[in-house]
Design an enzyme around this catalytic site. Structure first.
Site, PDB file in Angstrom:
ATOM      1  N   TYR A 260       0.827  -1.217   0.000  1.00  0.00           N
ATOM      2  CA  TYR A 260       0.000   0.000   0.000  1.00  0.00           C
ATOM      3  C   TYR A 260       0.864   1.273   0.000  1.00  0.00           C
ATOM      4  O   TYR A 260       0.352   2.355  -0.243  1.00  0.00           O
ATOM      5  CB  TYR A 260      -0.951   0.043   1.199  1.00  0.00           C
TER       6      TYR A 260
ATOM      7  N   ILE B 228     -12.768  -4.749   7.889  1.00  0.00           N
ATOM      8  CA  ILE B 228     -11.849  -3.602   7.873  1.00  0.00           C
ATOM      9  C   ILE B 228     -12.247  -2.603   6.786  1.00  0.00           C
ATOM     10  O   ILE B 228     -11.518  -2.398   5.818  1.00  0.00           O
ATOM     11  CB  ILE B 228     -10.398  -4.093   7.673  1.00  0.00           C
TER      12      ILE B 228
ATOM     13  N   SER C 206     -12.410   4.158   4.329  1.00  0.00           N
ATOM     14  CA  SER C 206     -13.009   5.363   3.769  1.00  0.00           C
ATOM     15  C   SER C 206     -12.060   6.520   4.003  1.00  0.00           C
ATOM     16  O   SER C 206     -11.284   6.522   4.960  1.00  0.00           O
ATOM     17  CB  SER C 206     -14.360   5.692   4.416  1.00  0.00           C
TER      18      SER C 206
ATOM     19  N   ARG D 278     -18.135   9.020   6.784  1.00  0.00           N
ATOM     20  CA  ARG D 278     -18.210   7.561   6.629  1.00  0.00           C
ATOM     21  C   ARG D 278     -17.294   6.854   7.632  1.00  0.00           C
ATOM     22  O   ARG D 278     -17.615   5.748   8.094  1.00  0.00           O
ATOM     23  CB  ARG D 278     -17.822   7.162   5.208  1.00  0.00           C
TER      24      ARG D 278
ATOM     25  N   ASN E 171     -19.064   4.078   9.787  1.00  0.00           N
ATOM     26  CA  ASN E 171     -18.626   2.677   9.687  1.00  0.00           C
ATOM     27  C   ASN E 171     -18.183   2.123  11.043  1.00  0.00           C
ATOM     28  O   ASN E 171     -18.169   0.908  11.239  1.00  0.00           O
ATOM     29  CB  ASN E 171     -17.484   2.536   8.668  1.00  0.00           C
TER      30      ASN E 171
HETATM   31  N1  LIG Z   1      -5.505  -8.750   1.591  1.00  0.00           N
HETATM   32  C1  LIG Z   1      -5.858  -8.243   0.419  1.00  0.00           C
HETATM   33  O1  LIG Z   1      -5.492  -8.753  -0.656  1.00  0.00           O
HETATM   34  C2  LIG Z   1      -6.744  -7.021   0.396  1.00  0.00           C
HETATM   35  C3  LIG Z   1      -7.364  -6.618  -0.801  1.00  0.00           C
HETATM   36  C4  LIG Z   1      -8.216  -5.509  -0.776  1.00  0.00           C
HETATM   37  C5  LIG Z   1      -8.404  -4.818   0.403  1.00  0.00           C
HETATM   38  N2  LIG Z   1      -7.760  -5.201   1.560  1.00  0.00           N
HETATM   39  C6  LIG Z   1      -7.928  -4.434   2.832  1.00  0.00           C
HETATM   40  O2  LIG Z   1      -9.301  -4.314   3.112  1.00  0.00           O
HETATM   41  C7  LIG Z   1      -9.647  -2.939   3.250  1.00  0.00           C
HETATM   42  C8  LIG Z   1     -11.089  -2.717   2.809  1.00  0.00           C
HETATM   43  O3  LIG Z   1     -11.296  -3.123   1.484  1.00  0.00           O
HETATM   44  P1  LIG Z   1     -11.444  -2.068   0.275  1.00  0.00           P
HETATM   45  O4  LIG Z   1     -10.769  -0.796   0.614  1.00  0.00           O
HETATM   46  O5  LIG Z   1     -11.034  -2.810  -0.944  1.00  0.00           O
HETATM   47  O6  LIG Z   1     -13.021  -1.905   0.159  1.00  0.00           O
HETATM   48  P2  LIG Z   1     -14.220  -1.413   1.108  1.00  0.00           P
HETATM   49  O7  LIG Z   1     -13.724  -1.007   2.447  1.00  0.00           O
HETATM   50  O8  LIG Z   1     -15.280  -2.443   1.007  1.00  0.00           O
HETATM   51  O9  LIG Z   1     -14.776  -0.195   0.302  1.00  0.00           O
HETATM   52  C9  LIG Z   1     -14.105   0.997   0.171  1.00  0.00           C
HETATM   53  C10 LIG Z   1     -14.929   1.825  -0.817  1.00  0.00           C
HETATM   54  O10 LIG Z   1     -16.251   2.007  -0.297  1.00  0.00           O
HETATM   55  C11 LIG Z   1     -16.486   3.395  -0.071  1.00  0.00           C
HETATM   56  N3  LIG Z   1     -17.173   3.498   1.232  1.00  0.00           N
HETATM   57  C12 LIG Z   1     -16.629   3.468   2.479  1.00  0.00           C
HETATM   58  N4  LIG Z   1     -17.570   3.572   3.421  1.00  0.00           N
HETATM   59  C13 LIG Z   1     -18.772   3.670   2.769  1.00  0.00           C
HETATM   60  C14 LIG Z   1     -20.111   3.781   3.208  1.00  0.00           C
HETATM   61  N5  LIG Z   1     -20.398   3.843   4.504  1.00  0.00           N
HETATM   62  N6  LIG Z   1     -21.076   3.838   2.263  1.00  0.00           N
HETATM   63  C15 LIG Z   1     -20.786   3.770   0.949  1.00  0.00           C
HETATM   64  N7  LIG Z   1     -19.519   3.639   0.470  1.00  0.00           N
HETATM   65  C16 LIG Z   1     -18.512   3.595   1.382  1.00  0.00           C
HETATM   66  C17 LIG Z   1     -15.124   4.055  -0.079  1.00  0.00           C
HETATM   67  O11 LIG Z   1     -15.177   5.360  -0.607  1.00  0.00           O
HETATM   68  P3  LIG Z   1     -14.651   6.639   0.236  1.00  0.00           P
HETATM   69  O12 LIG Z   1     -13.223   6.370   0.647  1.00  0.00           O
HETATM   70  O13 LIG Z   1     -14.799   7.759  -0.746  1.00  0.00           O
HETATM   71  O14 LIG Z   1     -15.593   6.746   1.412  1.00  0.00           O
HETATM   72  C18 LIG Z   1     -14.333   3.153  -1.032  1.00  0.00           C
HETATM   73  O15 LIG Z   1     -14.596   3.521  -2.368  1.00  0.00           O
HETATM   74  C19 LIG Z   1      -8.597  -2.241   2.378  1.00  0.00           C
HETATM   75  O16 LIG Z   1      -8.520  -0.856   2.626  1.00  0.00           O
HETATM   76  C20 LIG Z   1      -7.372  -3.018   2.764  1.00  0.00           C
HETATM   77  O17 LIG Z   1      -6.891  -2.584   4.033  1.00  0.00           O
HETATM   78  C21 LIG Z   1      -6.957  -6.301   1.567  1.00  0.00           C
END
Ligand SMILES: NC(=O)c1ccc[n+]([C@@H]2O[C@H](COP(=O)([O-])OP(=O)(O)OC[C@H]3O[C@@H](n4cnc5c(N)ncnc54)[C@H](OP(=O)(O)O)[C@@H]3O)[C@@H](O)[C@H]2O)c1
Length: 245
Positions: free
Chosen positions: A37, A211, A214, A219, A223
């Site tokens: 990251y 996890i 945002s 948010r 969350n």
């Molecule tokens: N191990 C792995 O391979 C792997 C892969 C992917 C992710 N991860 C980890 O998992 C974490 C979470 O996954 P992710 O970031 O892919 O996806 P996520 O947390 O499911 O979604 C993030 C997206 O949703 C939006 N969002 C956040 N809160 C919201 C709400 N209350 N209502 C509507 N939309 C909302 C965010 O936009 P805004 O920021 O504009 O609010 C962003 O576009 C990552 O940050 C990372 O730490 C790990």
């Protein structure tokens, strides 16, 4: 490990720092980062500026793909970037080629035994790959971090992980969800919360770590505000049935 954590993928630079610091101020005590990251320095900076003791915050980072064989060097670089003597959880970010599965895992266990990380786990592993690690070393990963959401709900994976003593940690809980789905909007309306909050709470009802990421302050607050309501077993089952597996 606090079941509710803060995802930090794509949170970099000053905006990333502000979001991570904001999350700590709101009450998150679990931060999920990774070498890939490119934001471990921002995580460390926010942690120091929060005024919290190191021991109050659970920090996860991950070994990038392609760094098999360079485990010690990579973890030491993470610790330097984070400005901490240990992490709480170190994950293999993606499974290496089959012949490297066990050697990488042995290195992880050795570095844990030295105290550089309190626990070790994996990410994006199948149950069969986890069994390879257990067979080679007798030690199961503490955690498997995998994509998880109502659409990806898989009871067999949940059960098989539990049988092996592996805690499931879901990633991309919101990205993987149709937040306009009528089942989610109806349950949200009943509890006077948002569909996103219902999805996060559903993970907690299953004992699955989650996890959400945002960068928007409102948010980040919403969350985290999923501890003041709960879903009944019927609501949980209705959400489980959104699974497309
Ligand atoms: N191990 C792995 O391979 C792997 C892969 C992917 C992710 N991860 C980890 O998992 C974490 C979470 O996954 P992710 O970031 O892919 O996806 P996520 O947390 O499911 O979604 C993030 C997206 O949703 C939006 N969002 C956040 N809160 C919201 C709400 N209350 N209502 C509507 N939309 C909302 C965010 O936009 P805004 O920021 O504009 O609010 C962003 O576009 C990552 O940050 C990372 O730490 C790990």
């Amino acid at each position: 490990m606090p079941l509710l954590g803060f995802g930090t993928w794509r949170l970099r630079g000053s905006a990333g720092y502000e979001a991570i610091l904001g999350a700590l101020q709101v009450g998150y005590r679990h931060l999920d980062t990774a070498t890939m990251y490119g934001n471990e320095a921002e995580v460390g900076h926010a942690l120091r500026d929060s005024g919290l003791d190191r021991g109050e915050v659970f920090i996860t980072t991950k070994l990038p793909p392609g760094k098999a064989g360079q485990e010690r060097k990579t973890l030491c670089a993470s610790l330097r970037a984070l400005g901490t003597r240990y992490v709480d959880l170190w994950l293999v970010h993606w499974p290496p080629p089959p012949r490297a599965l066990a050697p990488v895992w042995r290195e992880f266990l050795a570095l844990r035994d030295e105290g550089l990380t309190r626990a070790v786990g994996v990410s994006n592993y199948s149950i069969a790959q986890i069994d390879t690690l257990i067979k080679a070393t007798g030690a199961a990963p503490a955690v498997n971090q995998i994509p998880w959401s109502p659409a990806q709900y898989d009871e067999a994976v949940l059960e098989e992980s539990r049988e092996r003593g592996v805690t499931l940690e879901g990633y991309s809980p919101l990205k993987g969800t149709d937040l306009g789905h009528p089942v989610l909007t109806a349950i949200a309306e009943k509890h006077q919360v948002t569909p996103a909050q219902v999805v996060l709470r559903w993970h907690l009802e299953h004992g699955i770590a989650v996890i959400p990421k945002s960068e928007r302050p409102e948010r980040i607050v919403a969350n985290f505000d999923v501890l003041s309501f709960s879903l009944d077993p019927d609501e949980v089952a209705r959400i489980d049935r959104l699974s497309r597996r």
